[in-house]
Every structure is written in C-alpha cells, then in structure tokens.
Scaffold this motif. Sequence first.
Motif, mmCIF file in Angstrom:
data_model
loop_
_atom_site.group_PDB
_atom_site.id
_atom_site.type_symbol
_atom_site.label_atom_id
_atom_site.label_comp_id
_atom_site.label_asym_id
_atom_site.label_seq_id
_atom_site.Cartn_x
_atom_site.Cartn_y
_atom_site.Cartn_z
ATOM 1 N N ASP A 15 35.531 42.616 30.943
ATOM 2 C CA ASP A 15 34.591 42.040 29.977
ATOM 3 C C ASP A 15 33.451 43.001 29.659
ATOM 4 O OD1 ASP A 15 35.108 39.768 28.694
ATOM 5 O OD2 ASP A 15 33.844 38.471 29.890
ATOM 6 N N SER B 18 31.323 38.121 19.002
ATOM 7 C CA SER B 18 32.312 38.445 20.048
ATOM 8 C C SER B 18 31.656 38.521 21.425
ATOM 9 C CB SER B 18 32.997 39.779 19.738
ATOM 10 O OG SER B 18 33.704 39.697 18.525
ATOM 11 N N SER C 145 32.275 36.133 24.703
ATOM 12 C CA SER C 145 32.517 36.635 26.069
ATOM 13 C C SER C 145 31.691 35.844 27.078
ATOM 14 C CB SER C 145 32.137 38.112 26.188
ATOM 15 O OG SER C 145 32.962 38.906 25.377
ATOM 16 N N ARG D 3 33.375 32.632 27.751
ATOM 17 C CA ARG D 3 34.628 32.851 28.495
ATOM 18 C C ARG D 3 34.405 33.089 29.985
ATOM 19 N NH1 ARG D 3 36.552 36.589 24.937
ATOM 20 N NH2 ARG D 3 35.888 38.227 26.355
ATOM 21 N N VAL D 4 33.306 33.760 30.306
ATOM 22 C CA VAL D 4 33.083 34.215 31.684
ATOM 23 C C VAL D 4 33.050 33.033 32.645
ATOM 24 C CG1 VAL D 4 31.398 35.250 33.260
ATOM 25 C CG2 VAL D 4 31.948 36.389 31.128
ATOM 26 N N TYR E 4 24.689 36.781 27.409
ATOM 27 C CA TYR E 4 25.726 37.336 28.281
ATOM 28 C C TYR E 4 25.171 37.691 29.662
ATOM 29 C CZ TYR E 4 29.620 40.171 29.880
ATOM 30 O OH TYR E 4 30.659 40.663 30.622
ATOM 31 N N SER F 254 34.497 45.484 27.156
ATOM 32 C CA SER F 254 34.538 44.911 25.793
ATOM 33 C C SER F 254 33.141 44.824 25.195
ATOM 34 C CB SER F 254 35.144 43.502 25.817
ATOM 35 O OG SER F 254 36.466 43.562 26.239
ATOM 36 N N VAL F 255 32.194 44.306 25.984
ATOM 37 C CA VAL F 255 30.820 44.131 25.476
ATOM 38 C C VAL F 255 30.212 45.496 25.132
ATOM 39 C CG1 VAL F 255 28.485 43.379 26.087
ATOM 40 C CG2 VAL F 255 30.440 41.928 26.630
#
Length: 225
Positions: free
Chosen positions: A184, A100, A104, A107-108, A35, A187-188
Amino acid sequence: MLRSQFEEDLLNLHNQFYEMGMLVSDAVSKSVTSYITHDKKLANEVIDKDEHVNEHEVKLEKKSFEMIALQQPVTTDLRTIITVMKASSDLERMADHAVSIAKSTIRVKGTTRIAEIEKIISDMSDYVKKMVDNVLIAYVKTDEEDARMIAKMDQRVNQFYHEIYSSTIKIMQDQPETVVSGTDYLSVGQYLERIGDYVTNICEWIVYLATGKITELNSNRQPDE
C-alpha cells in the motif's frame, strides 16, 4: 461591449480554475492525512468531494468551447483558454490520485504499520501540496520563471518516491508481516509521484501561456496514463 464581456468571461475562467485548484490541493492534503491517521471519515469526505472537482472541469471545458465558438479569440486570448482547458484536465487527474489514496485508507485493515515509511509519505505529501499551491499562484501571475522553478521541484518528489520504494522493499524482505501495508505504501508513494508529474504539466502550460511555446520541462517523467 463584446470585448468587455469577453474579458469578464476570461476572468471568470481564471477564477474558476483557481477554485478548482484549491479543491484539488485540499483533496491531496486530506487524502494523505486520512491515510497516515487512519481516518476513514476524512477519506470518505475526499471521495465525496471529488464530484465537485469533476463538475468544475466540465463547467470550465464547456465555457472554454463556448468562448472559442462565439468569440473566435486569437493569439494570447486563445492561449489563455487552451491553457485553462489543458491544465484543468491535469488538476482533475491529480484529484483522481487523491481519491485513490483515500480509497487506500478505507482498504487498510489492522495490518502492521511502518512508522518510518509513513513519516516519509507525510513529508512527501507536504512537499507535493506546496508544489500544487505554488503552481496555482504561478498560474494566476502567468509567472514563467516560477513555473520553471516549480517543475524542478519534481526531482525531489522522485527522490521521495525512491526513498519510500527502497526502504519499503527492504523492510518487507526483513519482516514478511509488513507485506500488505508495504504494498500500500508503494501505491500511495506512486500516486503522490504522479501528482508531482501533473504539477509539472501545469508548469509547462504556464510557460506556453507566457511565451506561446510548448516546452518540455522534465524529460524523465512517466508517460501519461
């Protein structure tokens, strides 16, 4: 003969649980690395390997039920089997949160990143991974004292989350272009915070294994999903 076979089965349960724990620890670490460094290849690796974690849980559960049915264990042995079943379910949920985080990463898009928030997320992840690794050792040693200490570490995880939350909200208000990445980050941070909660669950199972008592170690946790 039966008893030595049972003891061998118990040892295998322990070893398999530890292996599963190491897979989860690796997933947590790699998901956050992917991430922070925007490494989609690493994120996909975390997602693909999740199947191994699930297989471990199914195998542990199957073996546990089999041992209960065939051996009818009592007291300490039964506690050991119950602990493995319950704690492996917590590990599996931890791995789901790692997945999850990896999702992310994928998705980013090229959104505006906030370096200072990513630094807190990275520190939080290192801290959570330390908790995961420590709880596995406490489990292997059935160390009640260590388990209680590790559960206390969860307070720092919650502090990390509050830092991420308050800083992100403030930056999002001041710089609207950071809203997508900011959402985001929240969420992380929350996924990592939940992993800390599951580590605390495992601490409670270690205390149960050591004492036979169900004990709530942190009363301010979120209810299970």
